[in-house]
Design an enzyme around this catalytic site. Structure first.
Site, short mmCIF file in Angstrom:
data_model
loop_
_atom_site.label_atom_id
_atom_site.label_comp_id
_atom_site.label_asym_id
_atom_site.label_seq_id
_atom_site.Cartn_x
_atom_site.Cartn_y
_atom_site.Cartn_z
N HIS A 110 0.82 -1.22 0.00
CA HIS A 110 0.00 0.00 0.00
C HIS A 110 0.85 1.27 0.00
O HIS A 110 0.35 2.35 -0.31
CB HIS A 110 -0.99 0.00 1.18
CG HIS A 110 -0.39 0.27 2.52
ND1 HIS A 110 -0.10 -0.73 3.43
CD2 HIS A 110 -0.03 1.42 3.12
CE1 HIS A 110 0.40 -0.20 4.53
NE2 HIS A 110 0.46 1.11 4.36
N ASP A 140 0.18 -7.57 1.39
CA ASP A 140 0.66 -6.20 1.59
C ASP A 140 2.18 -6.12 1.67
O ASP A 140 2.74 -5.39 2.49
CB ASP A 140 0.03 -5.57 2.84
CG ASP A 140 0.03 -4.04 2.78
OD1 ASP A 140 0.32 -3.49 1.70
OD2 ASP A 140 -0.24 -3.41 3.81
N SER A 215 4.57 2.66 7.90
CA SER A 215 4.30 1.50 7.07
C SER A 215 5.53 1.09 6.27
O SER A 215 6.15 1.92 5.60
CB SER A 215 3.16 1.81 6.10
OG SER A 215 1.93 1.91 6.76
#
Length: 454
Positions: A110, A140, A215
């Protein structure tokens, strides 16, 4: 007199600048007390921190809007039935160098989704252009590469199957674009799933502070080894409340190995359906605890069927490692590659049993707009049958670039020029960074032909 509260970080910096010269000079904190060295994470972080990078992405998100038939009259018969819009965006994230020699950096899907330009900033200030090797939406995970760069520091992977609740954990990343930031905590829970039922989830939960921009960053143990890739948080306003999630390093390692070899994840399939094991189910099937995955159905001729797994079995381990839930089973199997042998520990009629399964290939699909602008609107998947291999055109949107270029549903892409294409990984490598017209060799029915994709 009590000073007023400061309302912005910029005000704080100005305040520090105006009063710093009036503050007294304090002695440094002692490095030892009563002869004992003060504990510090600094020595470990000095070695490992250069292996965590900041990622800056630029790109565009493609959105499609279909014109209702009732309104077509106002636009005329030649007006496209579907409108495609691109909206530019910029984003920030983090990444971890896992191979200094090859320049491989792991991050989240993402973080780079839709990116046309990816830059990586090292801890020493260098800014590098990065190439996307491949990514997997459902787990992911994404893999980047920087070429011909000296002095990179890689982070060694830990065995995430040995983690215990209560172990210390260190998070490093780029929260809110501030730059590299370190936080600490413990492992709060293991095998977390259910955040997004469509994805493969087997998260490590930690209370080390994780925020937006973290992230793709690192979750480390006290030895500076990579426990997981920080991925998500649970918070009402996108801020840290002490519940963060990371993809286990073993799961990430399996996925990265497939991306390096094939350019994508070749997901394995076991062929079982089931649910979480409740205490009632465990009692009904003669099992003493509620850790494991209950099998309610086995697909005919699947890997599980051929291995001898039966409905009513409780799968309690994968490759000798205990599993806690059906979600964890799904994530572990889904991160292993097609063709891999898997040892499954079962409980059947109250007795333990071990079987060996060879995972089937799920079959991968890709949105072709991520490969080449001339393929926009096509959905592709790997094809292998009767000795013929290639990339099958599963679907083509009306009025899309792929349709304009002459691509049709059912076409089999087998080459670009004289280069043979056997799978999506081959196609991705050949198309990467090439926006010029390309001769696409396809098989349509019993005929072989070339289409110029531009």
């Amino acid at each position: 007199m009590k000073k007023k509260s400061l309302v912005a970080l910029s005000s704080l910096s100005l305040l520090i600048g105006s009063v710093i010269t009036t503050l007294p000079t304090y002695a440094a904190l002692p490095t030892a007390v009563s002869g004992q060295t003060m504990p510090s994470l600094a020595p470990m972080l000095e070695k490992v921190s250069p292996g965590v990078v900041s990622i800056d992405v630029e790109g565009s998100h493609v959105s499609k809007q279909r014109i209702p038939e009732g309104f077509r009259f106002f636009f005329g018969p030649d007006f496209p039935s579907e409108q495609v819009q691109e909206r530019p965006f910029r984003g920030l994230g983090s990444g971890v160098i896992i191979d200094a020699k090859e320049g491989y950096i792991i991050t989240n899907h993402h973080v780079i989704d839709g990116a046309k330009k990816i830059t990586v900033k090292l801890n020493d200030g260098r800014v590098l252009n990065a190439e996307l090797i491949g990514s997997d939406q459902f787990s992911d995970v994404a893999l980047l590469k920087v070429d011909n760069v000296d002095g990179l520091t890689e982070v060694k992977l830990a065995d995430s199957d040995t983690i215990r609740v209560g172990d210390f954990a260190i998070a490093i990343g780029n929260p809110f674009g501030l730059g590299q930031t370190v936080t600490s905590g413990i492992i709060s829970a293991l095998g977390r799933s259910g955040l997004n039922v469509e994805n493969l989830e087997n998260f490590i939960q930690t209370d080390a502070a994780i925020n937006s921009g973290n992230s793709g960053g690192a979750l480390l143990n006290l030895n500076g080894e990579l426990l997981g890739i920080n991925t998500a948080i649970l918070g009402p306003n996108g801020g840290n409340i002490g519940i963060g999630f990371a993809i286990p390093s073993n799961m990430a390692k399996n996925l990265v190995e497939q991306i390096i070899e094939y350019g994508q994840v070749r997901r394995g399939r076991l062929g079982v359906h089931g649910q979480e094991l409740t205490s009632e189910l465990a009692e009904d099937f003669g099992y003493e605890t509620n850790h494991g995955a209950f099998v309610s159905k086995v697909d005919e001729n699947s890997a599980a069927d051929k291995a001898g797994v039966k409905a009513g079995d409780i799968i309690v381990s994968v490759n000798g490692k205990n599993i806690r839930s059906f979600g964890e089973l799904r994530a572990k199997i889904g991160s292993l590659g097609a063709g891999k042998k898997v040892e499954l520990g079962l409980v059947r009629n109250g007795k333990e049993k071990t079987v060996i399964a060879v995972l089937n290939d799920v079959g991968q699909t890709a949105k072709a707009e991520t490969l080449h602008k001339g393929l926009q609107g096509a959905e592709l998947e790997n094809f292998s049958k009767d000795g013929q291999q290639g990339v099958l055109v599963k679907e083509v949107s009306k009025d899309s670039s792929a349709a304009v270029n002459g691509l049709k549903q059912g076409d089999l892409i087998v080459g670009i020029g004289r280069k043979v294409i056997s799978n999506l990984g081959d196609l991705r490598k050949e198309l990467d960074g090439k926006n010029r017209p390309l001769p696409l060799n396809i098989i349509r029915g019993s005929y072989s032909m070339y289409l110029m994709v531009q």
